[in-house]
Scaffold this motif. Structure first.
Motif, PDB file in Angstrom:
ATOM      1  N   GLY A 166      74.095  40.007  52.572  1.00 28.25           N
ATOM      2  CA  GLY A 166      74.202  41.255  53.312  1.00 28.25           C
ATOM      3  C   GLY A 166      74.021  40.991  54.789  1.00 28.25           C
ATOM      4  O   GLY A 166      73.984  39.839  55.235  1.00 28.25           O
ATOM      5  N   HIS A 167      73.909  42.056  55.565  1.00 33.35           N
ATOM      6  CA  HIS A 167      73.750  41.911  57.007  1.00 33.35           C
ATOM      7  C   HIS A 167      72.278  41.775  57.359  1.00 33.35           C
ATOM      8  O   HIS A 167      71.425  42.481  56.828  1.00 33.35           O
ATOM      9  CB  HIS A 167      74.365  43.099  57.745  1.00 33.35           C
ATOM     10  N   GLY A 168      71.996  40.818  58.257  1.00 36.57           N
ATOM     11  CA  GLY A 168      70.628  40.624  58.707  1.00 36.57           C
ATOM     12  C   GLY A 168      70.174  41.762  59.590  1.00 36.57           C
ATOM     13  O   GLY A 168      70.952  42.655  59.950  1.00 36.57           O
ATOM     14  N   THR A 169      68.908  41.717  59.955  1.00 32.82           N
ATOM     15  CA  THR A 169      68.337  42.792  60.774  1.00 32.82           C
ATOM     16  C   THR A 169      68.448  42.506  62.258  1.00 32.82           C
ATOM     17  O   THR A 169      67.993  43.288  63.069  1.00 32.82           O
ATOM     18  CB  THR A 169      66.857  42.991  60.415  1.00 32.82           C
ATOM     19  N   GLY A 170      69.058  41.337  62.612  1.00 34.88           N
ATOM     20  CA  GLY A 170      69.215  41.028  64.026  1.00 34.88           C
ATOM     21  C   GLY A 170      70.157  42.011  64.697  1.00 34.88           C
ATOM     22  O   GLY A 170      71.001  42.641  64.065  1.00 34.88           O
ATOM     23  N   SER A 171      70.056  42.137  66.007  1.00 32.20           N
ATOM     24  CA  SER A 171      70.899  43.081  66.739  1.00 32.20           C
ATOM     25  C   SER A 171      72.277  42.489  66.955  1.00 32.20           C
ATOM     26  O   SER A 171      72.491  41.288  66.898  1.00 32.20           O
ATOM     27  CB  SER A 171      70.273  43.408  68.098  1.00 32.20           C
ATOM     28  N   ALA A 172      73.233  43.353  67.239  1.00 29.56           N
ATOM     29  CA  ALA A 172      74.598  42.897  67.504  1.00 29.56           C
ATOM     30  C   ALA A 172      74.658  42.006  68.721  1.00 29.56           C
ATOM     31  O   ALA A 172      75.555  41.174  68.853  1.00 29.56           O
ATOM     32  CB  ALA A 172      75.522  44.113  67.687  1.00 29.56           C
ATOM     33  N   SER A 173      73.705  42.122  69.631  1.00 29.06           N
ATOM     34  CA  SER A 173      73.723  41.297  70.828  1.00 29.06           C
ATOM     35  C   SER A 173      73.506  39.836  70.512  1.00 29.06           C
ATOM     36  O   SER A 173      73.808  38.963  71.319  1.00 29.06           O
ATOM     37  CB  SER A 173      72.641  41.763  71.811  1.00 29.06           C
ATOM     38  N   GLY A 180      85.130  39.620  74.070  1.00 34.67           N
ATOM     39  CA  GLY A 180      84.192  40.362  74.893  1.00 34.67           C
ATOM     40  C   GLY A 180      83.301  41.313  74.145  1.00 34.67           C
ATOM     41  O   GLY A 180      82.463  41.981  74.719  1.00 34.67           O
ATOM     42  N   ARG A 181      83.458  41.401  72.809  1.00 35.19           N
ATOM     43  CA  ARG A 181      82.636  42.310  72.019  1.00 35.19           C
ATOM     44  C   ARG A 181      81.873  41.527  70.957  1.00 35.19           C
ATOM     45  O   ARG A 181      82.359  40.534  70.435  1.00 35.19           O
ATOM     46  CB  ARG A 181      83.504  43.385  71.348  1.00 35.19           C
ATOM     47  N   ALA A 182      80.690  41.993  70.630  1.00 33.48           N
ATOM     48  CA  ALA A 182      79.873  41.306  69.630  1.00 33.48           C
ATOM     49  C   ALA A 182      80.524  41.426  68.258  1.00 33.48           C
ATOM     50  O   ALA A 182      80.954  42.500  67.843  1.00 33.48           O
ATOM     51  CB  ALA A 182      78.467  41.903  69.589  1.00 33.48           C
ATOM     52  N   ASP A 183      80.604  40.293  67.564  1.00 29.95           N
ATOM     53  CA  ASP A 183      81.182  40.267  66.228  1.00 29.95           C
ATOM     54  C   ASP A 183      80.053  40.403  65.209  1.00 29.95           C
ATOM     55  O   ASP A 183      79.464  39.435  64.775  1.00 29.95           O
ATOM     56  CB  ASP A 183      81.938  38.949  66.030  1.00 29.95           C
ATOM     57  N   THR A 184      79.756  41.630  64.811  1.00 28.44           N
ATOM     58  CA  THR A 184      78.626  41.864  63.924  1.00 28.44           C
ATOM     59  C   THR A 184      78.868  41.339  62.513  1.00 28.44           C
ATOM     60  O   THR A 184      77.919  41.094  61.776  1.00 28.44           O
ATOM     61  CB  THR A 184      78.309  43.372  63.846  1.00 28.44           C
ATOM     62  N   THR A 185      80.127  41.123  62.127  1.00 24.65           N
ATOM     63  CA  THR A 185      80.385  40.591  60.792  1.00 24.65           C
ATOM     64  C   THR A 185      79.837  39.178  60.659  1.00 24.65           C
ATOM     65  O   THR A 185      79.530  38.734  59.556  1.00 24.65           O
ATOM     66  CB  THR A 185      81.888  40.586  60.495  1.00 24.65           C
ATOM     67  N   ALA A 186      79.698  38.469  61.776  1.00 26.79           N
ATOM     68  CA  ALA A 186      79.189  37.102  61.737  1.00 26.79           C
ATOM     69  C   ALA A 186      77.718  37.064  61.394  1.00 26.79           C
ATOM     70  O   ALA A 186      77.173  35.995  61.127  1.00 26.79           O
ATOM     71  CB  ALA A 186      79.432  36.405  63.076  1.00 26.79           C
ATOM     72  N   LEU A 187      77.054  38.216  61.413  1.00 28.20           N
ATOM     73  CA  LEU A 187      75.636  38.252  61.087  1.00 28.20           C
ATOM     74  C   LEU A 187      75.387  38.438  59.593  1.00 28.20           C
ATOM     75  O   LEU A 187      74.246  38.572  59.185  1.00 28.20           O
ATOM     76  CB  LEU A 187      74.940  39.371  61.869  1.00 28.20           C
TER      77      LEU A 187
END
Length: 209
Positions: A166-173, A180-187
């Motif tokens: 699943g997705h971790g609790t880290g921020s998108a940053s 130029g945009r954070a790739d949140t799927t990589a988390l």
């Protein structure tokens, strides 16, 4: 993967495999460990994790030393023994970890120098370290990014089992940037363990991100 593993002495501090030698991480390893953790090539799947100062690497070594003192295991430095193409005997190859976390599980993982990739050394070192980690009372867990299939394969190959994704609790940053945009799927994370985890332990590992 090595056919045999040898532990010298009565502790798990010094391990050898057919091609590698493992020893507790210490201050003498600082420069080589920092070069490894500061190398962008070793953080392709999570660039924000790269060490930008010696202080970060010093804390990593200090945490490892504390884990060795408290629980009998921590991080090992990995060095070549013989027969590795392009690597002299005694060359620093990387780090493998079975450090104890505050929540009461071992955090298993590894990081190797790019010069040592592609020779099966991650599996060889991880197999030796995991054999020691499994002999302790603490559950062994490992966290990997879903977009890093090579690490997922190694963790499965050495006998760990997927227990959560699943997705971790880290921020998108903290995610890599794409256009130029954070790739949140990589988390997206995958958690492995050497045994079933109690719900409170699994929840604690998930919170680590």
């Amino acid at each position: 993967m090595p056919d045999t593993l040898t532990t010298h002495g009565s502790s798990a501090e010094h391990l050898t495999t057919p091609r590698l030698s493992l020893a507790p991480l210490g201050a003498a390893d600082l420069a080589e460990v920092h070069d490894l953790y500061a190398d962008p090539g070793t953080w392709l799947h999570l660039p924000a994790g790269r060490h930008s100062s010696l202080d970060q690497t010093e804390r990593l070594i200090t945490d490892s030393e504390r884990s060795w003192t408290v629980s009998g295991l921590g991080r090992w430095s990995i060095r070549s023994r013989t027969g590795l193409p392009g690597l002299p005997d005694g060359a620093f190859v990387g780090v493998v970890s079975a450090s104890l976390l505050d929540c009461g599980v071992r955090n298993f993982g590894y990081r190797l120098t790019p010069a040592s990739w592609g020779m099966g050394l991650a599996t060889e070192a991880a197999t030796a370290a995991l054999a020691e980690a499994r002999s302790s009372v603490y559950p062994v867990t490992a966290r990997a990014l879903a977009n890093n299939p090579a690490s997922l394969r190694v963790l499965e190959r050495i006998g760990l089992t997927r227990v959560w994704s699943g997705h971790g609790t880290g921020s998108a940053s903290a995610a890599p940037s794409v256009n130029g945009r954070a790739d949140t799927t990589a988390l997206q994370r995958v958690i492995f363990a050497d045994r079933p985890l109690a719900p409170n332990l699994l929840a604690a590992v998930i919170r680590l991100g």
